[in-house]
Every structure is written in C-alpha cells, then in structure tokens.
Design a protein around this motif. Sequence first.
Motif, PDB file in Angstrom:
ATOM      1  N   PHE A 158      -3.678  -1.211  -7.195  1.00  0.00           N
ATOM      2  CA  PHE A 158      -2.444  -0.747  -6.550  1.00  0.00           C
ATOM      3  C   PHE A 158      -1.284  -0.609  -7.531  1.00  0.00           C
ATOM      4  O   PHE A 158      -0.139  -0.514  -7.103  1.00  0.00           O
ATOM      5  CB  PHE A 158      -2.059  -1.712  -5.418  1.00  0.00           C
ATOM      6  CG  PHE A 158      -3.136  -1.879  -4.381  1.00  0.00           C
ATOM      7  CD1 PHE A 158      -3.362  -0.914  -3.415  1.00  0.00           C
ATOM      8  CD2 PHE A 158      -3.962  -3.010  -4.394  1.00  0.00           C
ATOM      9  CE1 PHE A 158      -4.370  -1.061  -2.475  1.00  0.00           C
ATOM     10  CE2 PHE A 158      -4.970  -3.167  -3.453  1.00  0.00           C
ATOM     11  CZ  PHE A 158      -5.178  -2.193  -2.498  1.00  0.00           C
ATOM     12  N   TRP A 188       2.646   1.798  -3.322  1.00  0.00           N
ATOM     13  CA  TRP A 188       1.697   2.349  -4.304  1.00  0.00           C
ATOM     14  C   TRP A 188       1.486   3.846  -4.071  1.00  0.00           C
ATOM     15  O   TRP A 188       1.519   4.643  -5.021  1.00  0.00           O
ATOM     16  CB  TRP A 188       0.378   1.587  -4.201  1.00  0.00           C
ATOM     17  CG  TRP A 188      -0.750   2.244  -4.922  1.00  0.00           C
ATOM     18  CD1 TRP A 188      -0.860   2.446  -6.274  1.00  0.00           C
ATOM     19  CD2 TRP A 188      -1.929   2.812  -4.336  1.00  0.00           C
ATOM     20  NE1 TRP A 188      -2.049   3.100  -6.568  1.00  0.00           N
ATOM     21  CE2 TRP A 188      -2.722   3.332  -5.399  1.00  0.00           C
ATOM     22  CE3 TRP A 188      -2.405   2.910  -3.023  1.00  0.00           C
ATOM     23  CZ2 TRP A 188      -3.951   3.952  -5.168  1.00  0.00           C
ATOM     24  CZ3 TRP A 188      -3.628   3.514  -2.805  1.00  0.00           C
ATOM     25  CH2 TRP A 188      -4.392   4.037  -3.862  1.00  0.00           C
ATOM     26  N   TYR A 229       0.834  -1.201   0.000  1.00  0.00           N
ATOM     27  CA  TYR A 229       0.000   0.000   0.000  1.00  0.00           C
ATOM     28  C   TYR A 229       0.869   1.252   0.000  1.00  0.00           C
ATOM     29  O   TYR A 229       0.626   2.193  -0.772  1.00  0.00           O
ATOM     30  CB  TYR A 229      -0.924  -0.008   1.213  1.00  0.00           C
ATOM     31  CG  TYR A 229      -1.799   1.218   1.318  1.00  0.00           C
ATOM     32  CD1 TYR A 229      -3.016   1.277   0.639  1.00  0.00           C
ATOM     33  CD2 TYR A 229      -1.405   2.326   2.070  1.00  0.00           C
ATOM     34  CE1 TYR A 229      -3.817   2.410   0.706  1.00  0.00           C
ATOM     35  CE2 TYR A 229      -2.196   3.454   2.146  1.00  0.00           C
ATOM     36  CZ  TYR A 229      -3.402   3.492   1.460  1.00  0.00           C
ATOM     37  OH  TYR A 229      -4.182   4.625   1.528  1.00  0.00           O
TER      38      TYR A 229
END
Length: 759
Positions: free
Chosen positions: A593, A566, A563
Amino acid sequence: MAENQINPDPAMIELLAPGGDIDSIKAAISAGAGAVYCGLNQFSARNRATNINFEDLTGILNLAHKNNCKIFLTLNIIIMGSEIPLLIDLLNKLINIRIDGVIVQDLGLFYLLSKYFKGLKIHASTQLNTHNEGQIKFLSKLAATRVNLSRELNINEIKALTLTGHENNILTEIFVHGSFCISFSGICYISSVLGGNSGNRGRCSQPCRDRYLTTPEGKNFPLNLKDNSAYFDLLEIYDAGVAAIKIEGRIKKFDYVYTVVNCWKKQIKSFYNQSRLINDNKDLYKVFNRDFSNSYLKGDINKNMFIDNPKDNSIKHLSEINHYSTDNKRVKDEIKLYKEKEDITTHVKNKIEQLSIAKIPLIINISGELNTPLKISVKTPDTSFFVFSKINLAQKNKESIATCLTYNFFLKKFKALNNTEYYIKHIELENLQKDLFMPFNKISLLKKRILLILNGSKEIIEPIDTPFLKKENSFKKSPALAVLISSPEDLCLCNITSADIFFQLPNCFKNKDPGFIDLFLKNKKLIPWFPSILIGENYTAAVEFLGQVQPKLIVTNNTGVAYEAWKKGIPWIAGPYLNIVNSFSLLCLKENFNCYGSFISNEISKYQIKRIINPENFKLYYSIYHPILLLTSRQCLLHQVIGCTKSTIDEKCIQMCDKSSSITNLKKVSLFIKKTKGNYHCIYNNKNFLNADIVTDLPDIFSNFFIDLRDIKTETIIMADKSRIITLFENLLNGNPNSKKELQQIIHPSINTQYKKGI
C-alpha cells in the motif's frame, strides 16, 4: 413454528462452531457443525481455552473431514518478532496438511502467508474489526478469502459489506451467538493496561465483566452486556448473503457447544427444508447465558442490552418466564433444570466418547526384484494404492552401501508420513530382494507421490527458512516531534512549533458542516488524523473528505481509509491502533500500500521494539505521551452509570452528546468515560502514559516521537500550558538533560508500565 415465504438456495449457510478443546471439537462435529474453529497452544486468541497440540490437529482433521466438517485454525493474535521463526516452522507444517483455512489478525502474518504460503486460505479475524468497504478491499489485496464482520453492525450494514465482499472475491461471516464485547474488537486495551493481559495476544481477563463500585444508576456491573443471539433472524441473515454464521465460545465446555450447535443446526434445517423458523429457543437457556439480545443486528442499540450480572442467567430466566406464586414450585423447577443440565452433559459425553481423533494407520509393503521397478503398496483401513519407481532396482555395490534398502532406511525416509493425518504402523519388506539399490532421490520421489495421494492430490510444499530481513542504516537525524490536537482553539500551536500537527477527525463524518473542510484548506499545516471506526455513510464521507482536501499526508487508524489513500496517491502513516509490532507488518504496509510510515504499538516493551527492522525509506513513529485509550464502544456507556433520558442511541446522540463520567473498580482505580460530539463512547485509564526513557534508550529507531495534547481529563495533572509542554518535549528530543525530570514533575502522575513489561 413460524413460516417464512421463501425458497432458500440449496447451498446452506455454513454453521461455524467453537472448539476450545478436543471434547468441544467432537461435540461440535457430533451436533452437525459445518466447520469448527480451534487454536493450537500458541498463536491463538483464547489462551484460557485448553486448545490443542499439532499432533491432535491431524487426527481432528481426519475426524472432521469424514463428517463433512471443515477445520479453521486460529492464528489470530499480533505476533512478536521473536516468534517469527517458530511461526514459520508451524506454517511449513500447516501447508502440507488438509487444514481448511487459517484465521489471522496480524498484518505481518498476512504478508508471510500471501508471499510464501499461498496454498493456505486466509480468513480475516474479528480482531481486525472490519466494518467498512475500504477495509474489505484492503483485505482482498492481502489475499483474504473470508472476513468476520464487526459484531456492532446492523443487518443493512452487513448486507452492504457482503455485496462489497462478493465484488472483491471475499465471503463474509458474522457472529450470531455468544458473548458480546463492550468494545470494538482489536482496539480494546483495558485488560492489557489494567492487568498486563493483552486481548491482542489472546489473554483478555475481561475487566469489563468485573464488579465496580455501585454507580449513581445503582449498577454494579456497568459494562456487562447480555449475550448475542440472532436465533430468530436467520431469514434476514440469509437475505444479507453471508456465507457463514459463527458461534462464540472457545472457553465454553463441550455440553454448551453441543447444545448451541444442535439448536442452530435444527434452525438451519428447518429454514432450508421447510421454509420455516423454529420460534422456541428454550434449549439455549438451559446452558450458560447472560440472557440474549439481537439489538446490534436490528440497529436498535439500547440500554436493555446490559445485564447487571455476568453469571449464568439460566435460573433467573426460569423465574422470569414462569412468575412463580410459591417458592415450592420455583425450587422444584430449579431442581428439574439442574437435572436437565446434568442429563445434557451425560448425553453429550456419551456421544463424543464414540468419536476418535486417532491417526489413520498405514501398512506399507515394499517389494521388488533385480531389474524391476520398486513397488510400494500403501494400505489404510478404508483404501489401498500402489506406487512404482520409474527406474529398475540395481545390484548394491560398494558406492551404494549408504542407501541400502533396509527397514531402518525406509522408516527414516518415510517419517514425513507421520506428520500427516496418518502414521506408519508397519513396513513389510518380505517381498523385497536383498542387497538391491536405488538412488536416494528416486526414493524421495516415491515418498512425494505417496504424500500426494494421501493428501488428496495436493502437492507437498518444501519448507522455507525464516525470511532474512536486512537491517538498514540506523536513523541518523534527531527525531522530530508530532502533536495531536482536536480543537480549533489549539490551531495557534501551529505558529509556535515546527512539529507536525495532527488534527483528530470524528467517527461521525456525514453531517459535518462545510466549515470543517475549510479548516484544513485554510490551515495547510494540519495533518488529518483518521479514527479507527468509520461505519457506512461516515466512511463514505471520510473518502469524500480525502478527495476534497487532497492532504499531502494523513495518519489513519482505519485500513479502509489507508486503502483509499493508497488508491488516490496520498502518503499515509499507519496509526497506533493498527497494532503494529513486527517487521513483516511494516513490509506488508509498505510493499502492498506504499505506506509512508507507521506507529509502533505502545503495548510492546523496549526489548520487543528493539527487534523491529525498519524498511528502507520508511518512517517509524512512537507515542511518548498520551491519555491511554482503554476501549471504544458503539454502545452508550453512560446508561448504566449516570443514566440518560433516552433509552436508545440515535444519530443525534452521536452528533451532539458531550458528556463524561467515571466508574471505579473494587481496587479503587477509576476509569474515565468520555463522549464527545461526533464520536463514540470511550474509556480512558486513570493515569496518562509518559515515556521519556525511550528517547535515550532507543535513539536510532524512530524518526518521530508523538504527543497527544487533546483535552481528555484523567487523574493526571498537567501544570503547564500546551505551548510549554511542546517546548519541553522538543528540548527532550534535542538532548536537554533537564527536560525529562521537568516533564515528569509537570505531568504527574503517569505510567509507562507497558514499555517496561510488554506483552
């Protein structure tokens, strides 16, 4: 009773109970569970449970909802590509019944639910091993509304993640009672490798509970943990803000479920109604247990969490608390306990026999005359309602014979009602004038209105077909090699190969010296490889590392790091421990992502791999050589094997301990325990994985093949240095016909069973 000075919020914490079969579900409802989680015969992570069929589910929903109890359906396994059409068929049904949520592990299923079945609430399974704030944010983007947090977390870690959850519209739940796993969930492969029964497919055979040859510490069950019980910790759990407390046990019987749920329900009521906690848990010892521990929750991970016997501890506990001076008294009390167990079973059986999951009967009366609306009366035992057509009935003519309003016509047209919590008991047409006609689509509208009312004003969703995935052109270039190392001493390998060099990062980041950052700043070819587990401050430090190093590419086995990569615009590869096995999981990672590429799980076979369709401009990786990681644990795995002077794990243990040992099962197979500095305890298989076949079997799927050259000792003997090993693998990828045989001679013994058999 022990009093707590607190006035709890009126909204009670939800008590979430297991339901492995119909009787256990009834027992949970009868005992006052706020919700029950149960599985169907397919797609459920407890295949040893009896489970239920779809016909049962609709009746269970009716029973549960009448008793203010929710039903969550477990779809918490990784899903093979061949199963997607069957899964879509199931989801088409679930979207139109009053299921309260689905519990999910597979990222491909997250993708399908969030894209095509938005009416289903998604709960993230414990199999996703959620333990840091980045993972919460990752799951929020995938439309999860609730997440089950890792069992290994302490109360402060739970509280912090719950706050992050609330900030991202996600509720949290935690396990408070039942079996502890020795491994972090979702990354345990011991059952899969040793017996072909994948935990990620709901088939765990629990070799961690098996007997092993007696260890130097005198233990026969060195991996066997006591059961989890936070019965006296409800105040702290309440303060942490969790939405639900969960009882493990979908393979337990109805008497166990009733007893445990009943005890916990009493505790919750006492807490909310009287601001007190019950300080007696003796009833929990009357059903199956391995003794209890709350040490993970307390942050006190110690050797007393183990018990050297996986069987029921009830009788032993009786002896421990009574300190019998004579055998006669002990035997008398044991007989009394057995009688109590029988009485519990009889009592619960009598209660659940009063509960029915039968579907609700519908009496449908259809009436109308020429030039009047068609009137349909629907009656259940509890209520009734009418629906009317918006146009008038017409006289039948030659063109309208096909839709003549007969009994068989309405029975066929309304058969969808039988797929709900209801069934058509009778259709009455006595007051319908003969030889009348109404257009087919107008009858369909009436059916939809009936379904809408029966379904609590929830719109009926039309079924979808299995989404079609276009197969892109096969990978044309020769696949490249990627190599994993973990020691600065191996940096010289960067100079002898064009292969990508991945460098493993530790679980414990937070106290790494500045030289660790310099290692990557000075060696730009190194690609950081993030581990599966990064908890608390170690996750924060890992995110800071990303910001400081700004790598051009990373590999991560942790979705929290994914996460953050990204968000920071750093290309990332999904590691092998994210358990990717289907095409929709790849789409999930790429579309949500901007994932650069992904490893395909080593659990699946050649034929299962062949079904995977690669997204456009996306790289696929596969490990062709590695020591086989069986499990990773926050516990100390050496306590029961070779012992330790310390009884409790502390930060210094994680940072500084560097030890190894082994345990041997009764089949004389040794498992290798490895604890390295900065990392959690791991267990490895006795033989390494080597699969040279896939290079020629599936030449057009993978852009990269991977080898793991970290220094992990097993029974596999490697008769060449690392530079020679790299050269041989490069020759294999370049089509050298002798490389495969030479590799098998130099790396021996090895296995590739999973590639042949799959899961």
